[in-house]
Write an enzyme that holds these catalytic residues in place. Structure first.
Site, PDB file in Angstrom:
ATOM      1  N   SER A  97       0.817  -1.210   0.000  1.00  0.00           N
ATOM      2  CA  SER A  97       0.000   0.000   0.000  1.00  0.00           C
ATOM      3  C   SER A  97       0.857   1.269   0.000  1.00  0.00           C
ATOM      4  O   SER A  97       1.674   1.445  -0.889  1.00  0.00           O
ATOM      5  CB  SER A  97      -0.951  -0.081   1.193  1.00  0.00           C
ATOM      6  OG  SER A  97      -1.970   0.858   1.066  1.00  0.00           O
ATOM      7  N   ASP A 240      -2.041   6.296  -3.827  1.00  0.00           N
ATOM      8  CA  ASP A 240      -0.932   5.531  -3.234  1.00  0.00           C
ATOM      9  C   ASP A 240      -0.574   4.393  -4.211  1.00  0.00           C
ATOM     10  O   ASP A 240      -1.268   4.196  -5.213  1.00  0.00           O
ATOM     11  CB  ASP A 240      -1.294   5.052  -1.812  1.00  0.00           C
ATOM     12  CG  ASP A 240      -2.381   4.002  -1.794  1.00  0.00           C
ATOM     13  OD1 ASP A 240      -3.192   3.978  -2.737  1.00  0.00           O
ATOM     14  OD2 ASP A 240      -2.432   3.209  -0.851  1.00  0.00           O
ATOM     15  N   ASP A 242      -1.022   1.253  -4.450  1.00  0.00           N
ATOM     16  CA  ASP A 242      -2.012   0.234  -4.843  1.00  0.00           C
ATOM     17  C   ASP A 242      -3.386   0.844  -5.136  1.00  0.00           C
ATOM     18  O   ASP A 242      -4.376   0.126  -5.297  1.00  0.00           O
ATOM     19  CB  ASP A 242      -2.082  -0.926  -3.843  1.00  0.00           C
ATOM     20  CG  ASP A 242      -2.748  -0.557  -2.549  1.00  0.00           C
ATOM     21  OD1 ASP A 242      -2.595   0.606  -2.110  1.00  0.00           O
ATOM     22  OD2 ASP A 242      -3.435  -1.418  -1.954  1.00  0.00           O
ATOM     23  N   ASP A 244      -5.822   2.694  -3.727  1.00  0.00           N
ATOM     24  CA  ASP A 244      -7.096   2.730  -3.004  1.00  0.00           C
ATOM     25  C   ASP A 244      -7.256   4.012  -2.195  1.00  0.00           C
ATOM     26  O   ASP A 244      -8.280   4.219  -1.562  1.00  0.00           O
ATOM     27  CB  ASP A 244      -7.318   1.474  -2.130  1.00  0.00           C
ATOM     28  CG  ASP A 244      -6.168   1.182  -1.212  1.00  0.00           C
ATOM     29  OD1 ASP A 244      -5.262   2.028  -1.078  1.00  0.00           O
ATOM     30  OD2 ASP A 244      -6.169   0.087  -0.603  1.00  0.00           O
TER      31      ASP A 244
HETATM   32 MG    MG Z   1      -3.368   1.480  -0.354  1.00  0.00          MG
END
Ligand code: MG
Length: 447
Positions: A97, A240, A242, A244
């Site tokens: 993340s 970020d 990834d 989300d």
């Molecule tokens: Mg994330």
């Protein structure tokens, strides 16, 4: 030497130190068994340790009899959606993340396309002590690729029923997108072009060599601020690694803060669909002001997106998420989804005819202060026990740690799940008041 962090949301560590391919293999094999040795979908962000992690995870899953569908480099919400819309028994997103490049992690996804619920995650963690029975030569799983998952994810966003895509397209918004060389470079620019935007890409190569500290906090977004100003863009987005969490820069090249990503989405969605908002206990109280305007309620859950998503599903909420830029739009799915957030914000811009700074100005202003108290591990409970005494005249909420609720302010105290610290979050209607409340609270607790 860093320690492997194990929590209900998965495992996380520094690659080659606390998180090795050997550990990844162990967790993957157990997860395969936990998912009844069915089909498992695996995606990863762009980290340089991603290929090794993927090899370890996929080999291990196949060795216990799981068929593995490899999505390649994709966003975490793309993995979640792919699991939900297939007959897979689960999924694994290989991503740390917002953590720096040397970290990696495994996030475990249930059959329904949501992260494992806390109880399921506990059952999975408990199963790690059991011996593994590997598949024989005839039962081993197969590996196949799915290169269309991102396309399906974009299509789902473009089909949000209340989003006027044609209207967004006629605006030809000029957008700067900073994907920090994470997985976002493979989805965000594509979605934005589908929305008729003129797209200026920065840090779009999914190399895993992050162009700046990857957490989308104001202090890390100088490059995006400068680019929005230099190109005279309508808006800047960043995610970020990834994808989300979403943060926004206004047309003047100024970060508006991650909290605003959710608050603007709430306001836009509630102008379209009726229903209550769901967010966690540490997100801004501006949600209550927005809810009041639309005659609906705010439900507060424990911190962690799974708690928010689960509650939203239960009460059929049209919008929710977390104040750290995590927007949940159930028309796409019940998990945080930054690309969906971009489409919603552009929809709001298109329909309101206003600029980002004007829309941000209309949201009630509150100010956060955050700090932590470092204590000896055996003193954590003693200190937390002092909170109800000190704030005896306040309303207290003990859903997650203790939240002290005052008039136009709150103080949220939570024990960290991974370190001997107590996190202190404060929000009030003035920056000075928030700092002061934070300082005073810590002083009282440690005295
Ligand atoms: Mg994330």
């Amino acid at each position: 030497m860093s320690k492997l962090m194990i929590s209900v949301s998965g495992i996380r560590g520094i690659f080659g130190e606390s998180l090795t391919t050997e550990i990844a293999q162990k967790y993957a094999a157990h997860f395969g068994v936990f998912c009844s040795r069915g089909k498992i979908i695996v995606g990863r962000d762009s980290r340089t340790s991603g290929p090794e992690m993927f090899s370890a995870v996929s080999a291990s899953l196949m060795s216990v009899g799981c068929d593995v569908i490899d999505l390649g480099i994709v966003s975490t919400p793309t993995v979640l959606l792919a699991v939900e819309e297939s007959d897979a028994k689960g999924g694994i997103s290989i991503t740390a993340s917002h953590n720096p490049a040397e970290w990696n992690a495994m996030k475990f996804v249930g059959e329904n396309g949501m992260f494992l619920f806390p109880q399921e995650a506990q059952l999975f963690i408990d199963s790690l002590d059991e011996p593994i029975e590997f598949a024989g030569i005839d039962e081993m799983g197969k590996l196949t690729q799915d290169t269309e998952a991102t396309k399906r994810h974009i299509n789902k966003i473009l089909n949000i029923p209340y989003l006027d895509i044609e209207k967004i397209r006629t605006k030809n918004f000029k957008v700067v997108i900073d994907s920090v060389n994470g997985a976002g470079g493979l989805i965000s620019p594509r979605l934005l072009r589908d929305l008729g935007c003129e797209v200026i890409e920065i840090n779009s190569e999914p190399t895993g060599i992050f162009a700046h500290t990857p957490e989308p906090l104001n202090k890390n977004l100088k490059q995006l601020e400068e680019a929005v100003a230099a190109y005279k863009a309508d808006i800047g987005f960043t995610t970020d690694p990834d994808v989300d969490r979403l943060a926004i820069v206004d047309e003047n090249g100024k970060c508006i803060g991650e909290e605003l990503s959710l608050l603007l989405s709430e306001k836009f969605i509630l102008s379209k669909v009726e229903g209550d908002i769901v967010t966690n206990l540490s997100s801004s109280m501006a949600s209550e002001d927005i809810a009041k305007k639309f005659g609906v309620k705010v439900h507060r859950t424990k911190v962690g997106e799974i708690n928010v998503g689960k509650k939203m599903k239960e009460i059929d909420s049209p919008v929710g998420g977390e104040g750290n830029g995590g927007i949940i739009c159930p028309e796409v799915h019940y998990t945080r989804d930054a690309p969906a957030g971009m489409a919603l914000i552009l929809g709001y811009l298109a329909e309101s005819g206003k600029t980002v700074s004007q829309l941000a100005e209309e949201i009630p202003h509150y100010y956060f202060a955050k700090d932590k108290i470092k204590v000896a591990p055996n003193q954590l409970d003693r200190i937390m026990a002092k909170v109800p005494e000190i704030f005896a005249d306040h309303k207290l909420d003990s859903t997650d740690g203790i939240k002290v609720i005052g008039d136009k302010y709150w103080i949220h105290l939570r024990k960290s799940g991974t370190e001997p610290i107590i996190r202190v979050y404060v929000e009030s209607d003035s920056p000075e008041k928030s700092q002061e409340l934070c300082r005073e609270t810590i002083e009282k607790l440690v005295s």
